[in-house]
Design an enzyme around this catalytic site. Structure first.
Site, mmCIF file in Angstrom:
data_model
loop_
_atom_site.group_PDB
_atom_site.id
_atom_site.type_symbol
_atom_site.label_atom_id
_atom_site.label_comp_id
_atom_site.label_asym_id
_atom_site.label_seq_id
_atom_site.Cartn_x
_atom_site.Cartn_y
_atom_site.Cartn_z
ATOM 1 N N TYR A 59 7.833 14.651 -4.495
ATOM 2 C CA TYR A 59 6.621 13.965 -4.036
ATOM 3 C C TYR A 59 5.657 13.677 -5.182
ATOM 4 O O TYR A 59 4.949 12.659 -5.164
ATOM 5 C CB TYR A 59 5.956 14.735 -2.885
ATOM 6 N N ARG A 62 6.731 10.401 -6.418
ATOM 7 C CA ARG A 62 6.305 9.312 -5.530
ATOM 8 C C ARG A 62 4.797 9.078 -5.678
ATOM 9 O O ARG A 62 4.314 7.967 -5.634
ATOM 10 C CB ARG A 62 6.610 9.646 -4.065
ATOM 11 N N GLN A 94 4.213 3.186 8.903
ATOM 12 C CA GLN A 94 5.064 4.353 8.665
ATOM 13 C C GLN A 94 5.060 4.700 7.184
ATOM 14 O O GLN A 94 5.602 5.713 6.776
ATOM 15 C CB GLN A 94 6.500 4.036 9.089
ATOM 16 N N ASN A 95 4.466 3.831 6.385
ATOM 17 C CA ASN A 95 4.524 4.026 4.932
ATOM 18 C C ASN A 95 3.533 5.079 4.480
ATOM 19 O O ASN A 95 2.425 5.174 5.004
ATOM 20 C CB ASN A 95 4.238 2.710 4.208
ATOM 21 N N HIS A 112 2.920 8.536 9.423
ATOM 22 C CA HIS A 112 3.787 9.490 8.709
ATOM 23 C C HIS A 112 3.086 10.153 7.524
ATOM 24 O O HIS A 112 3.745 10.726 6.663
ATOM 25 C CB HIS A 112 5.071 8.783 8.233
ATOM 26 N N CYS A 120 -3.433 22.043 3.254
ATOM 27 C CA CYS A 120 -3.244 23.493 3.181
ATOM 28 C C CYS A 120 -2.632 23.963 4.497
ATOM 29 O O CYS A 120 -3.195 23.722 5.569
ATOM 30 C CB CYS A 120 -4.591 24.185 2.964
ATOM 31 N N LEU A 208 13.772 -8.456 6.593
ATOM 32 C CA LEU A 208 14.822 -9.046 5.758
ATOM 33 C C LEU A 208 16.172 -9.040 6.481
ATOM 34 O O LEU A 208 16.909 -10.017 6.434
ATOM 35 C CB LEU A 208 14.896 -8.255 4.439
ATOM 36 N N ALA A 225 8.905 -10.243 3.700
ATOM 37 C CA ALA A 225 7.549 -10.243 4.266
ATOM 38 C C ALA A 225 6.571 -10.964 3.350
ATOM 39 O O ALA A 225 5.716 -11.717 3.820
ATOM 40 C CB ALA A 225 7.097 -8.797 4.500
HETATM 41 P P1 OAD Z 1 13.929 1.539 6.199
HETATM 42 O O1 OAD Z 1 14.278 1.743 4.766
HETATM 43 O O2 OAD Z 1 14.746 2.231 7.231
HETATM 44 O O3 OAD Z 1 13.955 -0.006 6.543
HETATM 45 C C1 OAD Z 1 13.320 -0.954 5.737
HETATM 46 C C2 OAD Z 1 13.555 -2.312 6.362
HETATM 47 O O4 OAD Z 1 12.857 -3.263 5.580
HETATM 48 C C3 OAD Z 1 15.032 -2.750 6.387
HETATM 49 O O5 OAD Z 1 15.364 -3.222 7.695
HETATM 50 C C4 OAD Z 1 15.089 -3.903 5.365
HETATM 51 O O6 OAD Z 1 15.967 -4.939 5.781
HETATM 52 C C5 OAD Z 1 13.664 -4.401 5.404
HETATM 53 N N1 OAD Z 1 13.209 -5.039 4.151
HETATM 54 C C6 OAD Z 1 13.563 -4.769 2.874
HETATM 55 N N2 OAD Z 1 12.904 -5.550 2.021
HETATM 56 C C7 OAD Z 1 12.084 -6.334 2.771
HETATM 57 C C8 OAD Z 1 11.134 -7.354 2.484
HETATM 58 N N3 OAD Z 1 10.861 -7.729 1.235
HETATM 59 N N4 OAD Z 1 10.491 -7.934 3.515
HETATM 60 C C9 OAD Z 1 10.750 -7.577 4.802
HETATM 61 N N5 OAD Z 1 11.638 -6.635 5.135
HETATM 62 C C10 OAD Z 1 12.301 -6.016 4.147
HETATM 63 O O7 OAD Z 1 12.378 1.925 6.321
HETATM 64 P P2 OAD Z 1 11.492 2.289 7.598
HETATM 65 O O8 OAD Z 1 11.959 1.556 8.812
HETATM 66 O O9 OAD Z 1 10.087 2.166 7.185
HETATM 67 O O10 OAD Z 1 9.906 8.456 7.583
HETATM 68 O O11 OAD Z 1 11.837 3.815 7.760
HETATM 69 C C11 OAD Z 1 11.172 4.543 8.739
HETATM 70 C C12 OAD Z 1 10.939 5.955 8.309
HETATM 71 O O12 OAD Z 1 12.151 6.548 7.858
HETATM 72 C C13 OAD Z 1 10.032 6.120 7.116
HETATM 73 O O13 OAD Z 1 8.662 6.048 7.426
HETATM 74 C C14 OAD Z 1 10.382 7.479 6.640
HETATM 75 C C15 OAD Z 1 11.874 7.348 6.697
HETATM 76 O O14 OAD Z 1 12.574 8.483 6.733
HETATM 77 C C16 OAD Z 1 9.328 9.568 7.138
HETATM 78 O O15 OAD Z 1 9.115 9.783 5.974
HETATM 79 C C17 OAD Z 1 8.970 10.493 8.240
#
Ligand code: OAD
Length: 239
Positions: A59, A62, A94-95, A112, A120, A208, A225
């Site tokens: 982390y 990150r 979720q980011n 998230h 803490c 995408l 996006a």
């Molecule tokens: P993912 O990595 O699962 O999905 C990202 C999505 O973004 C995919 O469907 C890609 O096709 C799309 N993508 C990539 N580049 C793009 C762009 N330039 N424009 C538009 N779309 C694009 O990520 P999340 O769905 O956010 O949780 O994942 C959900 C959660 O899983 C996260 O918040 C995290 C992870 O584990 C925790 O940390 C609790």
């Protein structure tokens, strides 16, 4: 394409894809790894208990990356949408990066958690700690109690996302629900579209690749996006 007015209630759910064009890797890359780690090795309470140093260093990496990235045109387009809609707009992300806030989004829920914050586990205080000294240290001590080791203020797998009552209330009440850059794999976020749809919202997707819950969207725009969202926002506001 959906049309909105200033009275439309709009909820947007974003995922990792909206930050991809800023240079932050998405989670489900084809190798199944997240920055070379299996998600369960770095993003679970069990991993923090077993091997806090690995989790902490992960982390910290990150967190340091946040200093090297900037909001992109998609983040900025959502600020424009919020400026048009005012209180009728809610952004749920979720980011864990801080790009929406840095772009200027105000009505924003980080379901998230946030990389910029540390928590803490003893006294539950939350601190924003992004100074050089915090970003370089092996653990950071709590400033309110004697806990020597704050944890990332991140919702790990097996933990409950933040602010779910507010999220459900807004999603149940919205006219338009827009998902952007999320694959639809992780619940409860992935199920919000079901709630929106069952309450009568028009559901739009911008991604995408096709998300796993594609069929729940009334309207889907495939692409990046950063390329699609500025025009999309201009068009739905103009109509
Ligand atoms: P993912 O990595 O699962 O999905 C990202 C999505 O973004 C995919 O469907 C890609 O096709 C799309 N993508 C990539 N580049 C793009 C762009 N330039 N424009 C538009 N779309 C694009 O990520 P999340 O769905 O956010 O949780 O994942 C959900 C959660 O899983 C996260 O918040 C995290 C992870 O584990 C925790 O940390 C609790």
């Amino acid at each position: 394409m959906v049309a909105i007015t200033r009275n439309s209630k709009v909820v947007v759910l974003t995922g990792a894809g909206i930050s991809a064009e800023s240079g932050i890797r998405t989670f489900r890359a084809s190798d199944g790894l997240w920055e070379n780690h299996a998600i369960e090795d770095v993003a679970t309470p069990q991993a923090w208990e077993r091997n806090p140093q690995v989790v902490w260093e992960f982390y910290q990496g990150r967190r340091r990356q946040l200093r090297e990235v900037e909001p992109n045109t998609a983040h900025l387009a959502l600020v424009e949408l919020e400026q048009y809609l005012g209180e009728n707009f809610l952004l749920i992300t979720q980011n864990v990066d801080n790009l929406h806030g840095r772009a200027g989004s105000k009505n924003l829920i980080h379901m998230h958690g946030e990389l910029a914050l540390l928590r803490c586990e003893t006294c539950l205080s939350v601190f924003e700690m992004m100074d050089d000294v915090h970003l370089e240290s092996d653990y950071v001590a709590c400033q309110e109690c004697d806990n020597p080791r704050l944890r990332p203020h991140i919702v790990w797998f097996h933990e409950m996302p933040f602010q779910m009552p507010e999220i459900y209330a807004a999603v149940e009440d919205c006219d338009v629900f827009i998902t952007i850059g999320t694959s639809g794999h992780v619940y409860p976020a992935a199920g919000l579209i079901d709630v929106a749809k069952s309450c009568g919202a028009h559901c739009v997707g911008i991604n995408l690749d096709a998300p796993v819950n594609l069929q729940q969207h009334d309207e889907f725009h495939q692409g990046k996006a950063g390329e699609l969202l500025p025009n999309f926002v201009t068009n739905i506001i103009k109509k």
